[in-house]
Design a protein around this motif. Structure first.
Motif, mmCIF file in Angstrom:
data_model
loop_
_atom_site.group_PDB
_atom_site.id
_atom_site.type_symbol
_atom_site.label_atom_id
_atom_site.label_comp_id
_atom_site.label_asym_id
_atom_site.label_seq_id
_atom_site.Cartn_x
_atom_site.Cartn_y
_atom_site.Cartn_z
ATOM 1 N N ASP A 98 0.865 -1.177 0.000
ATOM 2 C CA ASP A 98 0.000 0.000 0.000
ATOM 3 C C ASP A 98 0.904 1.230 0.000
ATOM 4 N N GLN A 99 0.939 1.907 -1.123
ATOM 5 C CA GLN A 99 1.834 3.039 -1.303
ATOM 6 C C GLN A 99 1.555 4.182 -0.322
ATOM 7 N N ASP A 100 0.315 4.341 0.115
ATOM 8 C CA ASP A 100 -0.036 5.409 1.047
ATOM 9 C C ASP A 100 0.457 5.136 2.466
ATOM 10 N N SER A 101 0.643 3.866 2.813
ATOM 11 C CA SER A 101 1.079 3.505 4.161
ATOM 12 C C SER A 101 2.571 3.210 4.264
#
Length: 55
Positions: free
Chosen positions: A33-36
């Motif tokens: 997950d690129q956002d996390s």
């Protein structure tokens, strides 16, 4: 720098167990997950096939 898991993934789970923020999930192959992701590189260090790497 974003980390990704490419098609060389053998779904062994080593990266998921190593991730300190739990941003790797299982599917056909593992996915980050690129956002996390905090770009720590822990996944890259344990991946036996080199599928986890900085993009």
């Amino acid at each position: 720098m974003a980390y990704v898991i490419d098609e060389n993934c053998i779904a062994c789970g080593a990266c998921q167990a190593e991730c300190p923020v739990g941003c790797i999930s299982e599917g056909d192959i593992y996915v980050i997950d690129q956002d996390s992701c905090i770009d720590c590189g822990s996944c890259e260090g344990v991946c036996p096939t080199g599928a986890a790497h900085a993009e």
